[in-house]
Design an enzyme around this catalytic site. Structure first.
Site, mmCIF file in Angstrom:
data_model
loop_
_atom_site.group_PDB
_atom_site.id
_atom_site.type_symbol
_atom_site.label_atom_id
_atom_site.label_comp_id
_atom_site.label_asym_id
_atom_site.label_seq_id
_atom_site.Cartn_x
_atom_site.Cartn_y
_atom_site.Cartn_z
ATOM 1 N N HIS A 281 -6.085 2.611 1.558
ATOM 2 C CA HIS A 281 -5.275 3.757 1.960
ATOM 3 C C HIS A 281 -5.826 4.459 3.204
ATOM 4 C CE1 HIS A 281 -3.246 3.092 -1.724
ATOM 5 N NE2 HIS A 281 -4.075 3.745 -2.504
ATOM 6 N N ASP B 145 0.895 -1.149 0.000
ATOM 7 C CA ASP B 145 0.000 0.000 0.000
ATOM 8 C C ASP B 145 0.937 1.203 0.000
ATOM 9 O OD1 ASP B 145 -1.514 2.266 0.875
ATOM 10 O OD2 ASP B 145 -3.074 0.914 1.591
ATOM 11 N N HIS B 146 1.041 1.899 -1.127
ATOM 12 C CA HIS B 146 2.122 2.880 -1.256
ATOM 13 C C HIS B 146 1.986 4.033 -0.267
ATOM 14 C CE1 HIS B 146 -0.784 4.915 -4.000
ATOM 15 N NE2 HIS B 146 -0.201 6.011 -3.576
#
Length: 510
Positions: free
Chosen positions: A243, A180-181
């Site tokens: 996110h 999950d960046h």
């Protein structure tokens, strides 16, 4: 770091060009790649090694946050690690050919057979690739193996569980790294330690003084070229379930002073497990669902969502979600978390605002200074990064003035690694701290599942909002029910601008 063979599925794709190759190049510049390192890129197109390396060089020259060094020998050393192999995901013979190539390269470079498989491909390919890695013997070596996958991790709770079960047939949980960046962003990585990072925070950070937490991720763009994916996912799947809930976990997974340390993953799991569940009937009272209509974004007229290319004119897909969440946790009990994310908003910003209660005896605000009547901890995650404490503690030199406290937590804010540098470096080291663990993914889907069902049954009305606005009016009403309002949008920025003598402000570049 241990010798590693980096096997990249989707080596000719956009993510590889824009993020993965530049991240590897910057890790190389910083001496953070293994001394013995080989990368084998995979794709369906026929490419020679020379052409592949040329494509990688163009990628780093175009997208690297730091300019490619003039030292041609250094660039050549970086590119020398790259090889290319044609592979069709469903063709078993291609995996055996890949195994021969990897073993030959490992023997040539005298590499221990440690293999990292990075799946920069669509989620529909995760399971067949993992199964073929297992069946072909690619992961059966005398070293370690790791699987790195991008979101989405399923479309709902049942599909996520099914995907995880299939991946676990080829990889153990500790071998799976779910990117999950947002978790790679430097500001996000500091959240769980935030209460202990500065004396001013320690004085404020008690449960009885926190009035609310607000998390906003606003975008000015529409669906762009992602219409085919986005119209089947919406904001709830594209942003909220992953996110946004990860940001909540990172902030809520605090460790009060005096408690024994625990791994971040354990604390994050406890935070998401503490979320008070909703039934689909309750979703209407706690969730606002929106879709952008035509409007003006930063001076440019734009069409509504259903007039976008590739979008069905009757689509009821959500482009905006706002929700009120509560945690049944001794520290956070009674503190509402408000989460909001949307496309075609007035500005682009990812921001967390922790609002503190007024001090006992503090006078009620007047109409003129209401925006300055609260202590606010503001964490800007993007596009600007920074942490600011806006406090009503009076400046002794002025009877009514107060100044913002700027907290600088970056050693060198002008040279901040990008998210993919942090995450790929962690995966190479085997550090899963800032990855999405299965328990977190499952509990996140479990909380979101009743909302998906409520959407499907149309129990939560779809509200239209003008592009370039702050979202549906119902989003404001959601907070007003508890006497709160959004601090993280442009309507309130003027109220918290500094006015000489009696106000204070936050600027991300202050």
């Amino acid at each position: 770091m241990e010798p590693t063979t980096f096997v990249l599925f989707g080596a000719t794709g956009d993510l590889a060009k824009r993020k993965i190759y530049p991240a590897l190049y910057n890790l190389f510049l910083d001496g953070k790649l293994p001394p013995s390192f080989a990368l084998i890129g995979l794709g369906r197109r026929e490419l020679s090694d020379e052409t592949f390396r040329g494509n990688v060089e163009r990628s780093i020259r175009t997208f690297s946050r730091r300019k490619v060094q003039d030292d041609a020998a250094a660039v050549e050393r970086f590119l020398d690690a790259f090889r290319y192999c044609v592979l069709d995901v469903g063709r078993k013979d291609d995996y055996r050919k890949l195994l021969d190539m990897i073993e030959s390269r490992e023997q040539e470079l005298r590499l221990t057979p440690n293999r990292l498989f990075y799946l920069s491909v669509g989620p529909e390919f995760f399971e067949p690739i993992a199964a073929n890695i297992q069946e072909s013997g690619l992961g059966s070596a005398d070293g370690w193996k790791r699987l790195v996958i991008e979101k989405p991790f399923g479309r709902d709770l049942p599909s996520a569980r099914d995907l995880n079960r299939k991946l676990n047939q080829a990889f153990a949980e500790h071998e799976i790294f779910r990117i999950d960046h947002y978790l790679g962003k430097p500001m996000v990585q500091k959240l769980e330690a935030l209460p202990r990072s500065h004396p001013a925070f320690q004085a404020l950070w008690t449960g009885r003084r926190i009035a609310s937490v607000q998390i906003t991720a606003a975008e000015t763009v529409g669906v762009e070229e992602r219409a085919g994916y986005y119209d089947h996912s919406g904001a709830i799947r594209d942003m909220f379930q992953n996110h946004m809930l990860q940001l909540l976990m990172m902030l809520a997974a605090h460790l009060p002073a005096g408690q024994a340390d625990e791994k971040a993953g354990v604390r994050k799991k406890k935070a998401v497990q503490a979320l008070r569940p909703l039934t689909k009937e309750e979703a209407k009272a706690h969730v606002v669902r929106g879709q952008y209509a035509a409007g003006t974004v930063q001076g440019t007229p734009v069409v509504g969502y259903t007039a976008e290319p590739g979008i069905d004119a009757e689509s009821a897909n959500d482009t905006f979600i706002a929700a009120r969440l509560l945690l049944d946790d001794p520290f956070w009990r009674g503190v509402p978390f408000y989460i909001r994310t949307g496309k075609r908003m007035s500005g682009k910003s990812t921001r967390i605002v922790v609002e503190f209660e007024r001090l006992p005896g503090q006078p009620l605000p007047t109409a003129e200074d209401e925006g300055a009547a609260h202590d606010l901890l503001v964490v800007d995650i993007g596009p600007e990064e920074g942490i600011t404490l806006r406090s009503k503690a009076n400046d002794p030199r002025r009877s009514a003035a107060s100044e913002p406290i700027r907290i600088d937590l970056q050693a060198n804010p002008d040279d901040v690694p990008e998210a993919y540098e942090n995450l790929i470096g962690d995966a190479l080291r085997g550090d899963a701290t800032f990855f999405a663990h299965w328990d977190e993914v499952e509990w996140s889907w479990a909380w979101v599942q009743p909302i998906l069902e409520a959407f499907a049954d149309n129990l939560v009305p779809l509200r239209l909002y003008a592009a370039g606005s702050e979202g549906p009016a119902e989003s404001d009403a959601l907070l007003a029910e508890n006497g709160h309002r959004w601090w993280s949008d442009s309507r309130n920025e003027q109220e918290i601008e500094m006015k000489e003598g009696n106000q204070y402000a936050y600027h991300a570049n202050h």
